[in-house]
Design a protein around this motif. Structure first.
Motif, PDB file in Angstrom:
ATOM      1  N   ASP A 105       0.836  -1.202   0.000  1.00  0.00           N
ATOM      2  CA  ASP A 105       0.000   0.000   0.000  1.00  0.00           C
ATOM      3  C   ASP A 105       0.868   1.247   0.000  1.00  0.00           C
ATOM      4  O   ASP A 105       2.078   1.199   0.241  1.00  0.00           O
ATOM      5  N   SER A 106       0.238   2.376  -0.288  1.00  0.00           N
ATOM      6  CA  SER A 106       0.969   3.642  -0.256  1.00  0.00           C
ATOM      7  C   SER A 106       1.428   3.937   1.171  1.00  0.00           C
ATOM      8  O   SER A 106       0.830   3.466   2.146  1.00  0.00           O
ATOM      9  N   LEU A 107       2.486   4.723   1.279  1.00  0.00           N
ATOM     10  CA  LEU A 107       3.106   4.953   2.577  1.00  0.00           C
ATOM     11  C   LEU A 107       3.451   6.426   2.739  1.00  0.00           C
ATOM     12  O   LEU A 107       4.042   7.034   1.850  1.00  0.00           O
ATOM     13  N   ALA A 108       3.084   6.988   3.876  1.00  0.00           N
ATOM     14  CA  ALA A 108       3.494   8.344   4.235  1.00  0.00           C
ATOM     15  C   ALA A 108       4.658   8.248   5.212  1.00  0.00           C
ATOM     16  O   ALA A 108       4.525   7.644   6.287  1.00  0.00           O
ATOM     17  N   VAL A 109       5.795   8.807   4.829  1.00  0.00           N
ATOM     18  CA  VAL A 109       6.999   8.748   5.664  1.00  0.00           C
ATOM     19  C   VAL A 109       7.254  10.126   6.267  1.00  0.00           C
ATOM     20  O   VAL A 109       7.244  11.127   5.553  1.00  0.00           O
ATOM     21  N   PRO A 110       7.488  10.208   7.575  1.00  0.00           N
ATOM     22  CA  PRO A 110       7.777  11.515   8.187  1.00  0.00           C
ATOM     23  C   PRO A 110       9.007  12.156   7.543  1.00  0.00           C
ATOM     24  O   PRO A 110       9.979  11.482   7.191  1.00  0.00           O
ATOM     25  N   ASP A 111       8.954  13.471   7.375  1.00  0.00           N
ATOM     26  CA  ASP A 111      10.085  14.197   6.821  1.00  0.00           C
ATOM     27  C   ASP A 111      11.159  14.396   7.885  1.00  0.00           C
ATOM     28  O   ASP A 111      10.891  14.370   9.083  1.00  0.00           O
ATOM     29  N   GLY A 112      12.366  14.632   7.425  1.00  0.00           N
ATOM     30  CA  GLY A 112      13.442  15.023   8.322  1.00  0.00           C
ATOM     31  C   GLY A 112      14.086  13.872   9.052  1.00  0.00           C
ATOM     32  O   GLY A 112      14.048  12.710   8.625  1.00  0.00           O
ATOM     33  N   SER A 113      14.670  14.191  10.190  1.00  0.00           N
ATOM     34  CA  SER A 113      15.525  13.258  10.918  1.00  0.00           C
ATOM     35  C   SER A 113      14.751  12.454  11.939  1.00  0.00           C
ATOM     36  O   SER A 113      13.615  12.785  12.308  1.00  0.00           O
ATOM     37  N   VAL A 114      15.405  11.397  12.457  1.00  0.00           N
ATOM     38  CA  VAL A 114      14.836  10.616  13.550  1.00  0.00           C
ATOM     39  C   VAL A 114      14.638  11.507  14.773  1.00  0.00           C
ATOM     40  O   VAL A 114      13.643  11.377  15.496  1.00  0.00           O
ATOM     41  N   ALA A 115      15.555  12.436  15.000  1.00  0.00           N
ATOM     42  CA  ALA A 115      15.430  13.340  16.149  1.00  0.00           C
ATOM     43  C   ALA A 115      14.168  14.183  16.042  1.00  0.00           C
ATOM     44  O   ALA A 115      13.417  14.336  17.020  1.00  0.00           O
ATOM     45  N   ASN A 116      13.903  14.741  14.874  1.00  0.00           N
ATOM     46  CA  ASN A 116      12.693  15.544  14.692  1.00  0.00           C
ATOM     47  C   ASN A 116      11.444  14.694  14.870  1.00  0.00           C
ATOM     48  O   ASN A 116      10.450  15.134  15.456  1.00  0.00           O
ATOM     49  N   TRP A 117      11.495  13.482  14.333  1.00  0.00           N
ATOM     50  CA  TRP A 117      10.350  12.574  14.471  1.00  0.00           C
ATOM     51  C   TRP A 117      10.074  12.286  15.940  1.00  0.00           C
ATOM     52  O   TRP A 117       8.933  12.386  16.396  1.00  0.00           O
ATOM     53  N   PHE A 118      11.127  11.934  16.710  1.00  0.00           N
ATOM     54  CA  PHE A 118      10.866  11.584  18.102  1.00  0.00           C
ATOM     55  C   PHE A 118      10.431  12.802  18.905  1.00  0.00           C
ATOM     56  O   PHE A 118       9.614  12.687  19.828  1.00  0.00           O
ATOM     57  N   ALA A 119      10.950  13.975  18.583  1.00  0.00           N
ATOM     58  CA  ALA A 119      10.507  15.186  19.268  1.00  0.00           C
ATOM     59  C   ALA A 119       9.001  15.386  19.083  1.00  0.00           C
ATOM     60  O   ALA A 119       8.291  15.749  20.028  1.00  0.00           O
ATOM     61  N   SER A 120       8.508  15.125  17.865  1.00  0.00           N
ATOM     62  CA  SER A 120       7.066  15.280  17.619  1.00  0.00           C
ATOM     63  C   SER A 120       6.266  14.186  18.316  1.00  0.00           C
ATOM     64  O   SER A 120       5.170  14.433  18.826  1.00  0.00           O
ATOM     65  N   VAL A 121       6.809  12.972  18.384  1.00  0.00           N
ATOM     66  CA  VAL A 121       6.141  11.882  19.092  1.00  0.00           C
ATOM     67  C   VAL A 121       6.041  12.210  20.575  1.00  0.00           C
ATOM     68  O   VAL A 121       4.983  12.039  21.209  1.00  0.00           O
ATOM     69  N   ALA A 122       7.137  12.689  21.151  1.00  0.00           N
ATOM     70  CA  ALA A 122       7.144  13.017  22.575  1.00  0.00           C
ATOM     71  C   ALA A 122       6.185  14.163  22.879  1.00  0.00           C
ATOM     72  O   ALA A 122       5.518  14.178  23.924  1.00  0.00           O
ATOM     73  N   ALA A 123       6.103  15.137  21.976  1.00  0.00           N
ATOM     74  CA  ALA A 123       5.185  16.251  22.183  1.00  0.00           C
ATOM     75  C   ALA A 123       3.735  15.784  22.138  1.00  0.00           C
ATOM     76  O   ALA A 123       2.884  16.274  22.889  1.00  0.00           O
ATOM     77  N   ALA A 124       3.459  14.809  21.273  1.00  0.00           N
ATOM     78  CA  ALA A 124       2.090  14.323  21.121  1.00  0.00           C
ATOM     79  C   ALA A 124       1.659  13.430  22.276  1.00  0.00           C
ATOM     80  O   ALA A 124       0.477  13.404  22.644  1.00  0.00           O
ATOM     81  N   HIS A 125       2.595  12.682  22.849  1.00  0.00           N
ATOM     82  CA  HIS A 125       2.220  11.657  23.836  1.00  0.00           C
ATOM     83  C   HIS A 125       2.804  11.912  25.222  1.00  0.00           C
ATOM     84  O   HIS A 125       2.704  11.033  26.092  1.00  0.00           O
TER      85      HIS A 125
END
Length: 612
Positions: free
Chosen positions: A196-216
């Motif tokens: 299936d189609s896939l949406a991949v977060p932009d940028g670095s692993v650090a940016n991704w985890f920062a957004s995950v931590a902010a959300a949860h």
């Protein structure tokens, strides 16, 4: 447990057979119990299917017990101090395992298994455990030579008999030499199959985890062994600690872009170090605990480590020459300011990962986008609600376990790190929603289930003996007989509860295929397992099979975002955002180029991926 069995064919006698090592006495009793169950089934005229199931259980449990016993002998020092005895012992194991397999095959080919066969098996066990003193030898060594504070912690059950099924020592299927940008391009033949189609977060692993931590923020991100149970760590706590460690490491002689090794057992602090490397802008290089000194030295030299986070700050050995060394249990910290990892692009190299089964390890460079895409494929194909819990039993150097950890965090789920005493105890304590396993993990759970079954009364053992047959009926669409409900209420359900398997949403088996018998057995217990095919060069993901489609070499369908094909030579090819960008120092892999997996297989006309 009583001193003698109540079935009468294979009598257990504590005085004659006991090794005074509870673990192996229980396993020996289970072998005797399986012989008694087989004798009763034959004597009472039970169906050929039921007799076949017991023979398969006997074969499987024999493999499990012998592997466990051999690992113990190596771990406690017996194999080194009494090498001739150890190798003689192992040869006897191999002979017995071969005979059991021969009897099982004869039964499956329609040949009658006689009572003489059972008598042979019983007499062999009697001779091996007692008359020839083979097991008593290691028991005597354990009693006289091993320190009182020694505790055997069963590991991967690394037996040669299972090496083809489980891959390398940590369960990874061997990944081939990367035919990357410097290699020869290969063309697809036949049909292709896309996920299936896939949406991949932009940028670095650090940016991704920062957004995950902010959300949860206040949700639980980790369950950490401590005291009598597990302690919770929130996303906010994990994020804060990782940033502080990143700042502390940047105050050493390390600089953004440096390659920093992580050489430690899996655990919360390993994940802290991993995320700290990402925040600091380092290229992390996880090193397997199973690597010997030569493997570690070659890996360090090829990658060119500028620093290492290790279980102990090494004063000698291959890590002692690394310029900057930090103890994983005493990581440096500082107040974070601007962290360079936040500005790294998704196409830049985030990590170098190794194949634990390779005698001469060569690293695969994975971009930030590769890791985030791999986690996103699992999130797309295996959706979870926030608050789920998944396991971390494998080395986090294992890219499959690391990606599964990111997947759990992406969904707002928690990662439960195994307690030191082992996998089975951890399962029961955390009741996971996701079991991240390899064939070795399921072998260990299987062995513990069989040990528990062996302590049940004869009637419950008889019910448990039908579990694989019920599982086959469930997986092939035949359904299950009405009596399955009673069996589930009486035996299977309580076992799921006792082993922490009652709340599973997904049971995953990566880095090697779970064979059909164990797939059937776990399905009968109400734990349908999904085989996940992937290699180190594809960030541990590739294709996933439903429990019903995990037989006959089927790898399933491509995960979201990946495309499969096969070459003229019959080698599986894959391309997509998870695939390695090549070796460090290369110019990168063109996105449209096929990655050669080194696995023989093909893509069928209906899009199913099969592995030979």
């Amino acid at each position: 447990m009583q001193a003698r069995s109540d079935e009468g064919f294979a009598d257990w006698d504590d005085e004659r057979y006991s090794t005074d090592i509870d673990r192996f006495d229980e396993q020996h009793r289970r072998l005797f119990g399986l012989l008694n169950d087989l004798h009763a089934a034959m004597d009472e005229g039970h169906s050929e299917a039921e007799i076949g199931d017991i023979l398969r259980e006997l074969e499987r449990y024999t493999e499990y017990h012998f592997g466990d016993e051999e690992e113990f002998m190596q771990d406690c020092g017996y194999a080194m101090d009494c090498a001739d005895c150890f190798y003689d012992h192992r040869e006897m194991h191999e002979e017995f395992a071969a005979r059991v397999a021969e009897f099982r095959e004869k039964h499956e080919n329609g040949e009658y298994v006689t009572m003489e066969v059972l008598t042979f098996l019983r007499d062999w066990l009697d001779s091996h455990i007692a008359a020839l003193d083979e097991d008593q030898n290691y028991a005597d060594y354990f009693e006289s030579e091993v320190d009182d504070d020694y505790e055997y912690a069963p590991g991967a059950l690394r037996t040669e008999r299972r090496s083809a099924a489980t891959g390398g020592p940590d369960g990874d299927a061997a990944d081939p030499v990367d035919a990357g940008p410097a290699g020869e391009a290969v063309s697809a033949a036949g049909p292709t199959s896309e996920g299936d189609s896939l949406a991949v977060p932009d940028g670095s692993v650090a940016n991704w985890f920062a957004s995950v931590a902010a959300a949860h923020g206040d949700r639980t991100a980790a369950l950490v062994p401590g005291g009598d149970g597990y302690e919770e760590r929130t996303f906010a706590e994990l994020d804060r600690r990782a940033r502080r460690v990143a700042a502390g490491l940047l105050e050493t002689d390390l600089a953004p872009g440096d390659r920093v090794g992580i050489a430690a057992d899996p655990g919360y602090e390993w994940s802290v170090a991993d995320l700290a490397c990402q925040y600091a802008g380092f290229v992390s290089v996880p090193l397997f605990p199973s690597f010997d000194a030569d493997q570690t030295r070659r890996a360090v030299e090829r990658v060119g480590l500028a620093g290492v986070v290790a279980a102990e700050t090494p004063d000698d050995g291959p890590l002692s020459e690394v310029p900057v060394r930090a103890d994983v249990d005493d990581l440096p910290t500082a107040d974070p300011a601007e962290l360079p990892g936040r500005s790294v692009g998704g196409g830049e190299v985030a990590t170098v990962v190794f194949d634990p089964g390779a005698a001469d390890p060569e690293g695969h460079a994975l971009a930030h986008r590769s890791l985030l895409a791999a986690a996103a494929t699992l999130e797309t194909d295996l959706p979870l609600d926030s608050g789920a819990t998944g396991t971390c039993f494998l080395p986090l150097a294992h890219v499959y376990q690391r990606v599964a950890t990111y997947y759990l965090w992406s969904t707002g789920g928690a990662v439960a790190y195994a307690r030191p005493e082992g996998l089975v105890e951890s399962l029961a304590a955390v009741d996971p929603s996701v079991l991240v396993g390899t064939p070795v993990v399921y072998q260990r759970v299987y062995g513990a289930l069989q040990d528990r079954i062996g302590s049940m009364n004869w009637m419950k053992r008889k019910v448990a003996g039908r579990v694989a047959s019920y599982g086959r009926d469930r997986l092939d669409g035949s359904g299950t007989p009405l009596k399955y409900a009673a069996a589930d209420r009486l035996v299977y359900g309580p076992l799921r509860e006792a082993f922490g398997l009652a709340d599973l949403e997904y049971a995953l088996c990566g880095a090697g295929r779970l064979d059909e018998h164990l797939l059937s057995l776990f399905a009968g217990f109400g734990v349908p397992v999904r085989n996940l095919y992937g290699t180190v060069g594809t960030a541990g993901v590739g294709a996933i099979a439903t429990p019903e489609a995990s037989f006959e070499g089927t790898a399933g369908r491509p995960v979201a975002g990946l495309e499969f094909a096969h070459s003229e030579a019959g080698e599986l090819l894959v391309r997509g955002p998870t695939v390695t960008v090549g070796r460090l120092g290369s110019d990168g892999r063109p996105a449209e180029e096929w990655y050669r997996t080194g696995t023989d297989g093909r893509v069928e006309a209906d899009g199913t991926v099969t592995v030979d």
